[in-house]
Design a protein around this motif. Structure first.
Motif, short mmCIF file in Angstrom:
data_model
loop_
_atom_site.label_atom_id
_atom_site.label_comp_id
_atom_site.label_asym_id
_atom_site.label_seq_id
_atom_site.Cartn_x
_atom_site.Cartn_y
_atom_site.Cartn_z
N PRO A 1 1.06 -31.83 56.59
CA PRO A 1 -0.07 -30.89 56.60
C PRO A 1 0.21 -29.64 55.78
O PRO A 1 1.36 -29.19 55.67
CB PRO A 1 -0.23 -30.55 58.07
CG PRO A 1 1.06 -30.87 58.71
CD PRO A 1 1.69 -31.94 57.89
N ASP B 1 -7.16 -21.43 63.17
CA ASP B 1 -6.20 -21.80 62.13
C ASP B 1 -6.55 -23.21 61.69
O ASP B 1 -6.91 -24.06 62.50
CB ASP B 1 -4.77 -21.80 62.68
CG ASP B 1 -4.29 -20.40 63.02
OD1 ASP B 1 -4.64 -19.46 62.28
OD2 ASP B 1 -3.56 -20.25 64.01
N LYS C 1 -5.29 -26.60 59.33
CA LYS C 1 -4.28 -27.28 58.53
C LYS C 1 -4.91 -28.57 58.00
O LYS C 1 -5.72 -29.20 58.66
CB LYS C 1 -3.00 -27.55 59.31
CG LYS C 1 -3.13 -28.48 60.48
CD LYS C 1 -1.79 -28.65 61.17
CE LYS C 1 -1.93 -29.60 62.34
NZ LYS C 1 -0.66 -29.86 62.99
N TRP D 1 -1.37 -25.64 55.20
CA TRP D 1 -2.21 -24.65 55.87
C TRP D 1 -3.32 -24.20 54.94
O TRP D 1 -3.11 -24.03 53.74
CB TRP D 1 -1.38 -23.45 56.29
CG TRP D 1 -0.43 -23.80 57.38
CD1 TRP D 1 0.87 -24.17 57.24
CD2 TRP D 1 -0.72 -23.87 58.77
NE1 TRP D 1 1.41 -24.47 58.45
CE2 TRP D 1 0.45 -24.28 59.42
CE3 TRP D 1 -1.85 -23.63 59.54
CZ2 TRP D 1 0.54 -24.44 60.79
CZ3 TRP D 1 -1.77 -23.79 60.90
CH2 TRP D 1 -0.59 -24.19 61.52
#
Length: 105
Positions: A48, A34, A36, A50
């Motif tokens: 942040p 993932d 960010k 994504w």
């Protein structure tokens, strides 16, 4: 920041403000990450966001690249040609020696 499948976050510092892309290297291609993204400047750090899409480029090992197969094929052809040339030269030499021996008898 990037987070691996175990939930560990790692910070990535990218200091070139003119660039809009970034390439992660030395990551495990069997793990999903993932991402960010946040920006920071003299006013502080932004919240942040994504990363919704990220491309994954996997570099193949050298022996799986198309040009490697071409190179191996060319090397094989050169080796076979060299063997044939050596065999022809040895055959010619041995033929000349046997003729000269017969003339001396």
């Amino acid at each position: 920041d990037k987070r691996d499948s175990e939930g560990q976050w790692d910070s990535i510092v990218h200091e070139d403000p003119q660039t809009t892309t970034y390439v992660l290297t030395l990551i495990d291609d069997t793990v999903d990450y993932d991402l960010k993204i946040s920006a920071s400047n003299s006013a502080g750090e932004g919240s942040p966001g994504w990363c919704e899409s990220a491309g994954r480029i996997i570099n193949l090992p050298v022996y799986q690249e198309w040009w490697f197969y071409v190179l191996v094929a060319l090397a094989g052809i050169l080796i076979i040609a060299a063997i044939i040339l050596c065999a022809l030269l040895l055959y010619r030499r041995s033929g000349k020696k046997s003729k000269s021996l017969l003339q001396n008898v």
